[in-house]
Write a protein that holds these residues in place. Structure first.
Motif, PDB file in Angstrom:
ATOM      1  N   ALA A 154      47.453 -14.995  31.164  1.00 20.78           N
ATOM      2  CA  ALA A 154      48.782 -15.116  30.572  1.00 20.78           C
ATOM      3  C   ALA A 154      48.649 -15.214  29.057  1.00 20.78           C
ATOM      4  N   LEU A 155      49.694 -14.789  28.384  1.00 24.97           N
ATOM      5  CA  LEU A 155      49.772 -14.845  26.939  1.00 24.97           C
ATOM      6  C   LEU A 155      50.959 -15.723  26.587  1.00 24.97           C
ATOM      7  N   LEU A 156      50.735 -16.722  25.751  1.00 24.54           N
ATOM      8  CA  LEU A 156      51.798 -17.625  25.317  1.00 24.54           C
ATOM      9  C   LEU A 156      51.952 -17.470  23.819  1.00 24.54           C
ATOM     10  N   LEU A 157      53.179 -17.212  23.374  1.00 22.37           N
ATOM     11  CA  LEU A 157      53.488 -17.062  21.950  1.00 22.37           C
ATOM     12  C   LEU A 157      54.485 -18.146  21.558  1.00 22.37           C
ATOM     13  N   VAL A 158      54.188 -18.844  20.475  1.00 24.28           N
ATOM     14  CA  VAL A 158      55.041 -19.929  20.009  1.00 24.28           C
ATOM     15  C   VAL A 158      55.443 -19.641  18.564  1.00 24.28           C
ATOM     16  N   PRO A 159      56.749 -19.415  18.293  1.00 19.86           N
ATOM     17  CA  PRO A 159      57.187 -19.183  16.918  1.00 19.86           C
ATOM     18  C   PRO A 159      57.041 -20.449  16.070  1.00 19.86           C
ATOM     19  N   LEU A 160      56.598 -20.260  14.848  1.00 22.38           N
ATOM     20  CA  LEU A 160      56.456 -21.340  13.873  1.00 22.38           C
ATOM     21  C   LEU A 160      57.060 -20.859  12.555  1.00 22.38           C
ATOM     22  N   ILE A 202      50.165 -28.623  13.004  1.00 21.94           N
ATOM     23  CA  ILE A 202      50.211 -27.222  12.600  1.00 21.94           C
ATOM     24  C   ILE A 202      51.440 -26.980  11.717  1.00 21.94           C
ATOM     25  N   THR A 203      52.588 -27.476  12.140  1.00 23.71           N
ATOM     26  CA  THR A 203      53.812 -27.285  11.362  1.00 23.71           C
ATOM     27  C   THR A 203      53.696 -27.917   9.987  1.00 23.71           C
ATOM     28  N   GLU A 204      53.098 -29.106   9.928  1.00 26.85           N
ATOM     29  CA  GLU A 204      52.917 -29.788   8.632  1.00 26.85           C
ATOM     30  C   GLU A 204      52.000 -28.980   7.719  1.00 26.85           C
ATOM     31  N   ALA A 205      50.944 -28.412   8.277  1.00 25.09           N
ATOM     32  CA  ALA A 205      50.011 -27.615   7.483  1.00 25.09           C
ATOM     33  C   ALA A 205      50.664 -26.347   6.935  1.00 25.09           C
ATOM     34  N   LEU A 206      51.685 -25.855   7.626  1.00 23.82           N
ATOM     35  CA  LEU A 206      52.353 -24.620   7.198  1.00 23.82           C
ATOM     36  C   LEU A 206      53.440 -24.856   6.150  1.00 23.82           C
ATOM     37  N   MET A 243      44.225 -27.345  10.233  1.00 19.51           N
ATOM     38  CA  MET A 243      44.665 -26.264  11.095  1.00 19.51           C
ATOM     39  C   MET A 243      43.591 -25.926  12.126  1.00 19.51           C
ATOM     40  N   ARG A 244      42.385 -25.768  11.644  1.00 19.86           N
ATOM     41  CA  ARG A 244      41.297 -25.387  12.551  1.00 19.86           C
ATOM     42  C   ARG A 244      41.107 -26.448  13.641  1.00 19.86           C
ATOM     43  N   GLU A 245      41.247 -27.696  13.254  1.00 26.33           N
ATOM     44  CA  GLU A 245      41.094 -28.791  14.215  1.00 26.33           C
ATOM     45  C   GLU A 245      42.136 -28.681  15.342  1.00 26.33           C
ATOM     46  N   ALA A 246      43.350 -28.331  14.991  1.00 27.88           N
ATOM     47  CA  ALA A 246      44.416 -28.175  15.992  1.00 27.88           C
ATOM     48  C   ALA A 246      44.120 -26.986  16.910  1.00 27.88           C
ATOM     49  N   LEU A 247      43.652 -25.890  16.333  1.00 26.54           N
ATOM     50  CA  LEU A 247      43.307 -24.722  17.144  1.00 26.54           C
ATOM     51  C   LEU A 247      42.124 -25.028  18.063  1.00 26.54           C
ATOM     52  N   GLU A 248      41.167 -25.780  17.568  1.00 27.98           N
ATOM     53  CA  GLU A 248      40.020 -26.168  18.401  1.00 27.98           C
ATOM     54  C   GLU A 248      40.470 -27.053  19.559  1.00 27.98           C
ATOM     55  N   ALA A 249      41.432 -27.945  19.301  1.00 31.74           N
ATOM     56  CA  ALA A 249      41.956 -28.797  20.373  1.00 31.74           C
ATOM     57  C   ALA A 249      42.634 -27.947  21.443  1.00 31.74           C
ATOM     58  N   LEU A 250      43.344 -26.915  21.010  1.00 31.00           N
ATOM     59  CA  LEU A 250      43.971 -26.010  21.983  1.00 31.00           C
ATOM     60  C   LEU A 250      42.913 -25.253  22.776  1.00 31.00           C
ATOM     61  N   LYS A 251      41.902 -24.744  22.089  1.00 24.19           N
ATOM     62  CA  LYS A 251      40.841 -23.991  22.775  1.00 24.19           C
ATOM     63  C   LYS A 251      40.089 -24.879  23.758  1.00 24.19           C
ATOM     64  N   ALA A 252      39.965 -26.165  23.439  1.00 20.92           N
ATOM     65  CA  ALA A 252      39.254 -27.097  24.314  1.00 20.92           C
ATOM     66  C   ALA A 252      40.046 -27.411  25.585  1.00 20.92           C
ATOM     67  N   THR A 253      41.321 -27.069  25.595  1.00 14.97           N
ATOM     68  CA  THR A 253      42.151 -27.296  26.772  1.00 14.97           C
ATOM     69  C   THR A 253      41.720 -26.344  27.876  1.00 14.97           C
ATOM     70  N   LYS A 254      41.507 -26.889  29.054  1.00 16.61           N
ATOM     71  CA  LYS A 254      41.049 -26.072  30.179  1.00 16.61           C
ATOM     72  C   LYS A 254      41.996 -24.898  30.395  1.00 16.61           C
ATOM     73  N   GLY A 255      41.426 -23.692  30.454  1.00 19.78           N
ATOM     74  CA  GLY A 255      42.199 -22.487  30.710  1.00 19.78           C
ATOM     75  C   GLY A 255      42.542 -21.676  29.475  1.00 19.78           C
ATOM     76  N   VAL A 256      42.285 -22.209  28.279  1.00 18.86           N
ATOM     77  CA  VAL A 256      42.597 -21.482  27.043  1.00 18.86           C
ATOM     78  C   VAL A 256      41.362 -20.702  26.598  1.00 18.86           C
ATOM     79  N   HIS A 257      41.530 -19.396  26.412  1.00 17.56           N
ATOM     80  CA  HIS A 257      40.428 -18.548  25.951  1.00 17.56           C
ATOM     81  C   HIS A 257      40.529 -18.240  24.462  1.00 17.56           C
ATOM     82  N   VAL A 258      41.758 -18.123  23.955  1.00 20.42           N
ATOM     83  CA  VAL A 258      41.981 -17.809  22.545  1.00 20.42           C
ATOM     84  C   VAL A 258      43.136 -18.657  22.041  1.00 20.42           C
TER      85      VAL A 258
END
Length: 115
Positions: free
Chosen positions: A75-81, A110-114, A1-16
């Protein structure tokens, strides 16, 4: 999970990038230095997502695939899981394309981890 979140944070423009429980508690988060903590946004973000789901039901829709709220400074992006949702705080909509590409790559993890 953390690895996926880190990949998202590493994307240019993502702060959280944060995984939140359906009722708005922070399960895990990664953020850039100086970015707001997810706990400050999580409960209200859950409310926004709940309102979007209710609106969708009124329209005869199953539910939103994502909800985006645009502000002058970001901007804030919310994705239901399943039982959760993903919260991404972006520098603006100009980052949305890159973020969606990364999401497409990491959402299966992320979905698999959940489940």
């Amino acid at each position: 999970m953390r690895e996926a979140l880190e990949a998202l944070k590493a994307t240019k423009g993502v702060h959280v990038a944060a995984l939140l429980s359906e009722d708005g508690f922070v399960v895990e988060e990664v953020r850039k230095e100086g970015a707001p903590e997810s706990s400050l946004l999580s409960a209200r973000a859950a409310t926004v997502l709940g309102a979007a789901k209710a609106l969708g039901q009124t329209l005869g829709q199953v539910g939103p695939e994502e909800v985006m709220v645009e502000y002058p400074e970001g901007a804030l992006l919310l994705v239901p899981l399943p039982g959760h949702h993903l919260l991404l705080l972006l520098d603006g909509v100009r980052s949305l394309g890159r973020v969606r590409l990364t999401l497409k790559r990491v959402l299966p993890q992320i979905t698999e981890a959940l489940t």
